[in-house]
Design an enzyme around this catalytic site. Structure first.
Site, PDB file in Angstrom:
ATOM      1  N   PRO A   1      -1.661  -7.259  -0.972  1.00  0.00           N
ATOM      2  CA  PRO A   1      -1.315  -8.518  -0.314  1.00  0.00           C
ATOM      3  C   PRO A   1      -0.682  -9.951  -0.430  1.00  0.00           C
ATOM      4  O   PRO A   1       0.121 -10.413   0.992  1.00  0.00           O
ATOM      5  CB  PRO A   1      -2.572  -9.154   0.741  1.00  0.00           C
ATOM      6  CG  PRO A   1      -3.580  -7.934  -0.198  1.00  0.00           C
ATOM      7  CD  PRO A   1      -2.423  -7.471  -1.755  1.00  0.00           C
TER       8      PRO A   1
ATOM      9  N   GLU B   1      -9.881  -7.203  -4.972  1.00  0.00           N
ATOM     10  CA  GLU B   1     -10.257  -8.415  -5.892  1.00  0.00           C
ATOM     11  C   GLU B   1      -9.171  -9.198  -6.547  1.00  0.00           C
ATOM     12  O   GLU B   1      -9.458 -10.215  -6.229  1.00  0.00           O
ATOM     13  CB  GLU B   1     -11.460  -7.708  -5.953  1.00  0.00           C
ATOM     14  CG  GLU B   1     -11.888  -6.714  -5.699  1.00  0.00           C
ATOM     15  CD  GLU B   1     -13.291  -6.162  -5.591  1.00  0.00           C
ATOM     16  OE1 GLU B   1     -14.213  -6.556  -6.472  1.00  0.00           O
ATOM     17  OE2 GLU B   1     -14.367  -6.494  -4.539  1.00  0.00           O
TER      18      GLU B   1
ATOM     19  N   ARG C   1      11.232   9.974   0.796  1.00  0.00           N
ATOM     20  CA  ARG C   1      12.397  10.873   1.932  1.00  0.00           C
ATOM     21  C   ARG C   1      13.664   9.933   1.798  1.00  0.00           C
ATOM     22  O   ARG C   1      14.458  10.858   2.635  1.00  0.00           O
ATOM     23  CB  ARG C   1      11.323   9.791   3.252  1.00  0.00           C
ATOM     24  CG  ARG C   1      11.854   8.952   4.070  1.00  0.00           C
ATOM     25  CD  ARG C   1      11.068   8.114   5.208  1.00  0.00           C
ATOM     26  NE  ARG C   1      12.005   9.279   6.013  1.00  0.00           N
ATOM     27  CZ  ARG C   1      12.999   8.874   6.157  1.00  0.00           C
ATOM     28  NH1 ARG C   1      13.632   7.459   6.239  1.00  0.00           N
ATOM     29  NH2 ARG C   1      13.590   8.995   7.581  1.00  0.00           N
TER      30      ARG C   1
ATOM     31  N   ASP D   1      19.427   5.141  10.204  1.00  0.00           N
ATOM     32  CA  ASP D   1      21.409   4.367  10.179  1.00  0.00           C
ATOM     33  C   ASP D   1      21.572   3.247  11.665  1.00  0.00           C
ATOM     34  O   ASP D   1      20.988   2.201  11.510  1.00  0.00           O
ATOM     35  CB  ASP D   1      22.073   5.303   9.904  1.00  0.00           C
ATOM     36  CG  ASP D   1      22.123   5.588   9.080  1.00  0.00           C
ATOM     37  OD1 ASP D   1      21.777   5.487   7.924  1.00  0.00           O
ATOM     38  OD2 ASP D   1      22.752   7.301   9.252  1.00  0.00           O
TER      39      ASP D   1
END
Ligand code: J9Q
Length: 203
Positions: A66, A93, A131, A146
């Protein structure tokens, strides 16, 4: 999609258990934080041993955290050209900071919320990159990608049959066959939607 990518030879995905790089009886990979505090911190030795045994000269080492740089389509494009990515995903943690300073190339966050497990974030990261590999998606890919990356706007609303459902009608212009008017309507709706849902994309 991962299956398709692996069949196409566009992806080799390997999952490793960090405990394989421990030497103690209980395969310990974390320890209490120096200075005190809640939770546990991932130890440096197993992470250095694992990455140093898996990396090649072309590897990018990514930590899902994070505290990282926010992942977006620009970063997905960048990582999609990397020949080898090693993703470190621990529990929330924390991780010994020497890993970040001396082993990791990029700290990546998928968004401002807290997960219990970095592997969830890693799945999102991998999906967005895989992908984009040649041969993984057909035509369903590029068009939408796009138009998003070039206009920087959200997509306009879409409708399909029936033209009326529970009394709710599809906007008349979409049934009109006037391609220029349809394009103009979509442009206005994309701007409206972006202003309402994602004003950050306009500023
Ligand atoms: C590892 N919450 O959260 C948002 N992006 C990544 C993360 C994350 C987390 C916990 C562990 C990564």
């Amino acid at each position: 999609m991962m299956g398709r990518a692996q069949e196409a030879g566009a992806l080799l995905l390997q999952i490793h258990d960090l405990r394989a790089w421990t030497h103690d009886r209980h395969h310990v990979v974390d320890d209490a934080p120096f200075g005190g505090g809640q939770g546990m911190v991932m130890k440096p030795e197993p992470l250095f041993a694992a990455v140093e045994s898996l990396r090649t000269d072309a590897s990018m080492v990514v930590l899902m955290t994070p505290q990282g740089r926010r992942f977006d389509q620009v970063l997905a494009r960048e990582f999609s050209t990397a020949p080898h990515v090693i993703i470190i995903c621990g529990h929330y943690e924390g991780i010994d900071h020497r890993v970040i300073e001396h082993l990791v190339d990029a700290e990546i966050s998928i968004g401002d919320y807290v997960l219990t497990n970095g592997a969830i974030a890693a799945v999102v990261f991998v999906d967005a990159i895989v992908r984009l590999q040649p041969g993984v998606l057909g035509h369903e890919q590029s068009a939408a990608d796009d138009s998003f990356s070039s206009s920087g706007l959200l997509e306009a609303p879409q409708y399909t049959r029936p033209a009326e459902f529970r009394g709710w009608k599809v906007p008349e212009v979409l049934l009109s066959g006037h391609h220029a008017e349809i394009a103009a309507w979509r442009q206005r709706e994309a701007q409206r939607r972006t202003r309402e849902n994602r004003p950050d994309l306009l500023s």
